[in-house]
Scaffold this motif. Sequence first.
Motif, PDB file in Angstrom:
ATOM      1  N   VAL A 136       0.842  -1.200   0.000  1.00 61.81           N
ATOM      2  CA  VAL A 136       0.000   0.000   0.000  1.00 61.81           C
ATOM      3  C   VAL A 136       0.878   1.252   0.000  1.00 61.81           C
ATOM      4  N   ALA A 137       1.922   1.255   0.836  1.00 60.81           N
ATOM      5  CA  ALA A 137       2.789   2.442   0.924  1.00 60.81           C
ATOM      6  C   ALA A 137       3.416   2.756  -0.431  1.00 60.81           C
ATOM      7  N   GLN A 138       3.917   1.727  -1.097  1.00 60.48           N
ATOM      8  CA  GLN A 138       4.562   1.938  -2.392  1.00 60.48           C
ATOM      9  C   GLN A 138       3.541   2.391  -3.441  1.00 60.48           C
ATOM     10  N   ALA A 139       2.375   1.781  -3.423  1.00 58.44           N
ATOM     11  CA  ALA A 139       1.340   2.141  -4.409  1.00 58.44           C
ATOM     12  C   ALA A 139       0.890   3.587  -4.221  1.00 58.44           C
ATOM     13  N   ILE A 140       0.824   4.039  -2.971  1.00 54.55           N
ATOM     14  CA  ILE A 140       0.452   5.437  -2.716  1.00 54.55           C
ATOM     15  C   ILE A 140       1.537   6.367  -3.252  1.00 54.55           C
ATOM     16  N   ARG A 141       2.796   5.994  -3.015  1.00 54.26           N
ATOM     17  CA  ARG A 141       3.891   6.839  -3.536  1.00 54.26           C
ATOM     18  C   ARG A 141       3.828   6.926  -5.056  1.00 54.26           C
ATOM     19  N   ASP A 142       3.644   5.775  -5.710  1.00 52.37           N
ATOM     20  CA  ASP A 142       3.589   5.762  -7.189  1.00 52.37           C
ATOM     21  C   ASP A 142       2.414   6.598  -7.691  1.00 52.37           C
ATOM     22  N   ALA A 143       1.268   6.433  -7.025  1.00 52.33           N
ATOM     23  CA  ALA A 143       0.061   7.152  -7.472  1.00 52.33           C
ATOM     24  C   ALA A 143       0.235   8.651  -7.270  1.00 52.33           C
ATOM     25  N   ALA A 144       0.854   9.046  -6.159  1.00 55.79           N
ATOM     26  CA  ALA A 144       1.049  10.476  -5.882  1.00 55.79           C
ATOM     27  C   ALA A 144       1.926  11.095  -6.973  1.00 55.79           C
ATOM     28  N   GLU A 145       2.915  10.335  -7.398  1.00 55.07           N
ATOM     29  CA  GLU A 145       3.800  10.841  -8.456  1.00 55.07           C
ATOM     30  C   GLU A 145       3.022  11.000  -9.768  1.00 55.07           C
ATOM     31  N   LYS A 146       2.225  10.022 -10.083  1.00 54.38           N
ATOM     32  CA  LYS A 146       1.426  10.075 -11.321  1.00 54.38           C
ATOM     33  C   LYS A 146       0.420  11.231 -11.271  1.00 54.38           C
ATOM     34  N   LEU A 147      -0.242  11.387 -10.126  1.00 53.01           N
ATOM     35  CA  LEU A 147      -1.317  12.390 -10.027  1.00 53.01           C
ATOM     36  C   LEU A 147      -0.776  13.813  -9.927  1.00 53.01           C
ATOM     37  N   ALA A 148       0.501  13.948  -9.585  1.00 52.15           N
ATOM     38  CA  ALA A 148       1.068  15.299  -9.440  1.00 52.15           C
ATOM     39  C   ALA A 148       0.965  16.089 -10.744  1.00 52.15           C
ATOM     40  N   ARG A 162      -0.767  13.664  -3.277  1.00 58.31           N
ATOM     41  CA  ARG A 162      -0.511  12.683  -2.208  1.00 58.31           C
ATOM     42  C   ARG A 162      -1.804  12.417  -1.416  1.00 58.31           C
ATOM     43  N   LEU A 163      -2.506  13.513  -1.089  1.00 53.48           N
ATOM     44  CA  LEU A 163      -3.771  13.358  -0.363  1.00 53.48           C
ATOM     45  C   LEU A 163      -4.771  12.557  -1.203  1.00 53.48           C
ATOM     46  N   ASP A 164      -4.880  12.893  -2.481  1.00 57.95           N
ATOM     47  CA  ASP A 164      -5.791  12.156  -3.373  1.00 57.95           C
ATOM     48  C   ASP A 164      -5.467  10.662  -3.347  1.00 57.95           C
ATOM     49  N   ALA A 165      -4.168  10.362  -3.461  1.00 56.62           N
ATOM     50  CA  ALA A 165      -3.758   8.953  -3.490  1.00 56.62           C
ATOM     51  C   ALA A 165      -4.134   8.256  -2.181  1.00 56.62           C
ATOM     52  N   GLU A 166      -3.926   8.942  -1.075  1.00 58.77           N
ATOM     53  CA  GLU A 166      -4.268   8.331   0.223  1.00 58.77           C
ATOM     54  C   GLU A 166      -5.781   8.120   0.358  1.00 58.77           C
ATOM     55  N   VAL A 167      -6.545   9.120  -0.073  1.00 62.78           N
ATOM     56  CA  VAL A 167      -8.009   8.998   0.054  1.00 62.78           C
ATOM     57  C   VAL A 167      -8.518   7.867  -0.845  1.00 62.78           C
ATOM     58  N   LEU A 168      -7.984   7.780  -2.050  1.00 60.77           N
ATOM     59  CA  LEU A 168      -8.424   6.711  -2.957  1.00 60.77           C
ATOM     60  C   LEU A 168      -8.021   5.343  -2.419  1.00 60.77           C
ATOM     61  N   MET A 169      -6.846   5.259  -1.827  1.00 61.92           N
ATOM     62  CA  MET A 169      -6.423   3.977  -1.262  1.00 61.92           C
ATOM     63  C   MET A 169      -7.291   3.595  -0.060  1.00 61.92           C
ATOM     64  N   SER A 170      -7.601   4.553   0.783  1.00 63.94           N
ATOM     65  CA  SER A 170      -8.429   4.202   1.944  1.00 63.94           C
ATOM     66  C   SER A 170      -9.820   3.774   1.471  1.00 63.94           C
ATOM     67  N   HIS A 171     -10.286   4.393   0.379  1.00 63.78           N
ATOM     68  CA  HIS A 171     -11.569   3.974  -0.210  1.00 63.78           C
ATOM     69  C   HIS A 171     -11.461   2.545  -0.744  1.00 63.78           C
ATOM     70  N   VAL A 189      -1.921   4.084   9.857  1.00 56.99           N
ATOM     71  CA  VAL A 189      -1.308   3.459  11.030  1.00 56.99           C
ATOM     72  C   VAL A 189      -1.157   1.945  10.853  1.00 56.99           C
ATOM     73  N   ARG A 190      -2.149   1.310  10.227  1.00 56.43           N
ATOM     74  CA  ARG A 190      -2.186  -0.160  10.262  1.00 56.43           C
ATOM     75  C   ARG A 190      -2.005  -0.886   8.933  1.00 56.43           C
ATOM     76  N   HIS A 191      -2.188  -0.206   7.815  1.00 54.33           N
ATOM     77  CA  HIS A 191      -2.290  -0.987   6.569  1.00 54.33           C
ATOM     78  C   HIS A 191      -1.219  -0.668   5.536  1.00 54.33           C
ATOM     79  N   MET A 192      -0.208   0.079   5.912  1.00 52.46           N
ATOM     80  CA  MET A 192       0.737   0.534   4.879  1.00 52.46           C
ATOM     81  C   MET A 192       1.553  -0.612   4.264  1.00 52.46           C
ATOM     82  N   ALA A 193       1.684  -1.719   4.972  1.00 54.62           N
ATOM     83  CA  ALA A 193       2.455  -2.845   4.423  1.00 54.62           C
ATOM     84  C   ALA A 193       1.557  -3.889   3.751  1.00 54.62           C
ATOM     85  N   ASP A 194       0.241  -3.636   3.728  1.00 51.57           N
ATOM     86  CA  ASP A 194      -0.692  -4.614   3.153  1.00 51.57           C
ATOM     87  C   ASP A 194      -0.488  -4.747   1.644  1.00 51.57           C
ATOM     88  N   ALA A 195      -1.097  -5.805   1.094  1.00 52.77           N
ATOM     89  CA  ALA A 195      -1.137  -5.956  -0.365  1.00 52.77           C
ATOM     90  C   ALA A 195      -2.064  -4.890  -0.955  1.00 52.77           C
TER      91      ALA A 195
END
Length: 283
Positions: free
Chosen positions: A9-21, A28-37, A48-54
């Motif tokens: 999840v952490a890596q996917a958020i980083r990649d998405a933030a770069e793409k969405l920039a 970065r916020l968009d990527a986090e909100v979409l991931m939490s969705h 806090v709990r899911h950054m290492a998840d698939a």
Amino acid sequence: MAEAPPASVAQAIRDAAEKLAKTSDTARLDAEVLMSHALGVPRSEMLVRHMADAVPSTFAMLVERRAAHEPVAYITGTQEFYGRSFIVSPDVLIPRGDSEVLVERAIAAKPDALRVFDCGTGSGALLLTCLLELPAAMGVGIDRSRAALDVARGNAAALGLGQRASLAGADWTLPGWSDPLGGPFDLVFANPPYIETDAIIFPDVRDHEPHEALFAGPDGLNDYRVLIPQVPGLLALKGIALVEIGATQASAVIALAEVAGLVATLHRDLAGRDRVVEMTLRR
Ligand code: GLN
């Protein structure tokens, strides 16, 4: 060979933030909100709990939609306003932080309001927030869009306001439209369409949000011209009306209020831009 999918999840958020920039100021916020969705957990819990998840399989498509300028709120179906979550769809304007100043002014100026009226309620964010902040008040919200009213009714029910908010179809350009509403009102407000038809605005807004909630003629004043002359007929003797305005429209809107026999004052938003014109009956 296909690119390896992000490992976490952490890596996917980083990649998405770069793409969405490339297309978003809040990548970065968009990527986090979409991931939490995609994960179906609140963002705070995700962090806090899911950054290492698939990575959920739906995430990549959500990012594609955002990269094509679709607003995050329409992708997730929700938008926070005044600290509460509202259902939104492309049938309603996404509630904006800029509008919170209208709510703040309404509840500060009329803490004892019993009857509240929202003209062009959309998602219901303004009306329902005021009702939650003014527990003795009853509210009426109108919109000419049936689809918007469905969204507002969904929000009223979700916020436990089904009994205190009455949501009805009406169009303020038609004669007699306000007769059945049971005024006068202690508080009247509106966030009408006010953008100039030819204004250059973000594709996120122009290509996705409902044009009937945004555009109001060449100078953006068409709806104020129709609504403001009707304000005296909607207001109780000591009532106040509040309309949201575009940052350059204060003097034109104040002039319309004065012609209608109202006393007008101006309020700024948190960014210091002219944002709300307050109107009262001349006494
Ligand atoms: N404030 C919105 C925007 O700038 C416009 C809202 C409206 O027209 N009522 O996108």
